[in-house]
Design a protein around this motif. Sequence first.
Motif, PDB file in Angstrom:
ATOM      1  N   ASP A 125       0.784  -1.250   0.535  1.00  0.00           N
ATOM      2  CA  ASP A 125       0.279  -0.229   0.167  1.00  0.00           C
ATOM      3  C   ASP A 125       0.221   1.294   0.114  1.00  0.00           C
ATOM      4  O   ASP A 125       1.993   1.097  -0.050  1.00  0.00           O
ATOM      5  CB  ASP A 125      -0.433   0.115   1.213  1.00  0.00           C
ATOM      6  N   LEU A 126       0.157   2.048   0.374  1.00  0.00           N
ATOM      7  CA  LEU A 126       1.102   3.343   0.130  1.00  0.00           C
ATOM      8  C   LEU A 126       2.268   4.125   1.389  1.00  0.00           C
ATOM      9  O   LEU A 126       3.172   3.990   1.022  1.00  0.00           O
ATOM     10  CB  LEU A 126      -0.335   4.833   0.085  1.00  0.00           C
ATOM     11  N   ASN A 127       1.971   3.548   2.417  1.00  0.00           N
ATOM     12  CA  ASN A 127       2.601   3.636   3.167  1.00  0.00           C
ATOM     13  C   ASN A 127       3.421   2.624   3.256  1.00  0.00           C
ATOM     14  O   ASN A 127       4.974   2.807   3.243  1.00  0.00           O
ATOM     15  CB  ASN A 127       1.788   3.621   4.846  1.00  0.00           C
ATOM     16  N   SER A 187      -1.629  -1.300  -3.832  1.00  0.00           N
ATOM     17  CA  SER A 187      -2.716  -0.814  -4.726  1.00  0.00           C
ATOM     18  C   SER A 187      -1.981   0.673  -5.489  1.00  0.00           C
ATOM     19  O   SER A 187      -1.573   0.490  -6.159  1.00  0.00           O
ATOM     20  CB  SER A 187      -3.151   0.276  -3.186  1.00  0.00           C
ATOM     21  N   ARG A 188      -3.208   0.731  -5.895  1.00  0.00           N
ATOM     22  CA  ARG A 188      -3.024   2.426  -6.919  1.00  0.00           C
ATOM     23  C   ARG A 188      -2.279   3.380  -6.786  1.00  0.00           C
ATOM     24  O   ARG A 188      -2.015   4.156  -7.397  1.00  0.00           O
ATOM     25  CB  ARG A 188      -4.420   3.076  -7.853  1.00  0.00           C
ATOM     26  N   GLU A 189      -2.619   3.685  -5.327  1.00  0.00           N
ATOM     27  CA  GLU A 189      -1.947   4.900  -4.420  1.00  0.00           C
ATOM     28  C   GLU A 189      -0.333   4.459  -4.559  1.00  0.00           C
ATOM     29  O   GLU A 189       0.677   5.609  -5.307  1.00  0.00           O
ATOM     30  CB  GLU A 189      -2.823   5.160  -3.213  1.00  0.00           C
ATOM     31  N   ILE A 204       4.950   4.986  -6.682  1.00  0.00           N
ATOM     32  CA  ILE A 204       6.364   4.693  -7.407  1.00  0.00           C
ATOM     33  C   ILE A 204       6.306   5.305  -8.970  1.00  0.00           C
ATOM     34  O   ILE A 204       7.370   5.409  -9.099  1.00  0.00           O
ATOM     35  CB  ILE A 204       5.953   2.829  -7.603  1.00  0.00           C
ATOM     36  N   ALA A 205       5.704   5.374  -9.106  1.00  0.00           N
ATOM     37  CA  ALA A 205       5.498   5.771 -10.913  1.00  0.00           C
ATOM     38  C   ALA A 205       5.749   8.174 -10.477  1.00  0.00           C
ATOM     39  O   ALA A 205       6.769   8.342 -11.851  1.00  0.00           O
ATOM     40  CB  ALA A 205       4.427   6.240 -11.077  1.00  0.00           C
ATOM     41  N   SER A 206       6.414   8.543  -9.613  1.00  0.00           N
ATOM     42  CA  SER A 206       6.004  10.005  -9.488  1.00  0.00           C
ATOM     43  C   SER A 206       7.708  10.096  -9.700  1.00  0.00           C
ATOM     44  O   SER A 206       8.594   9.547  -9.655  1.00  0.00           O
ATOM     45  CB  SER A 206       5.939  10.184  -8.301  1.00  0.00           C
ATOM     46  N   ASN A 207       7.477  11.960 -10.152  1.00  0.00           N
ATOM     47  CA  ASN A 207       8.648  11.953 -10.639  1.00  0.00           C
ATOM     48  C   ASN A 207       9.839  11.660  -8.868  1.00  0.00           C
ATOM     49  O   ASN A 207      11.137  12.441  -9.399  1.00  0.00           O
ATOM     50  CB  ASN A 207       9.123  13.106 -10.374  1.00  0.00           C
TER      51      ASN A 207
END
Length: 88
Positions: A35-37, A68-70, A75-78
Amino acid sequence: MNEKKSEKVFTYTACFYLDENNVLHIETHKDTYIDLNDARENYEVVCTLTRDKPVYKLIYAEHFWSMSREAQKFIASNEVAEKTIARA
């Protein structure tokens, strides 16, 4: 180049280590859900091991895992992409 590999660092979802050629090895644990955390915790480990420098990442994805989508967006962020030269 490092003179030796780093110690393995384990999180709830994966194991990480940097080898003597500054390649970051990432192995997810079996049947894990990230998940995001978890993604943020893993990113902090990556930053610590690599001293915030971009590296090659070798990801062992032989075990079933999901995210998760979040976490996928993070992970795909700059911010994360800047720490990656290439992924395999």
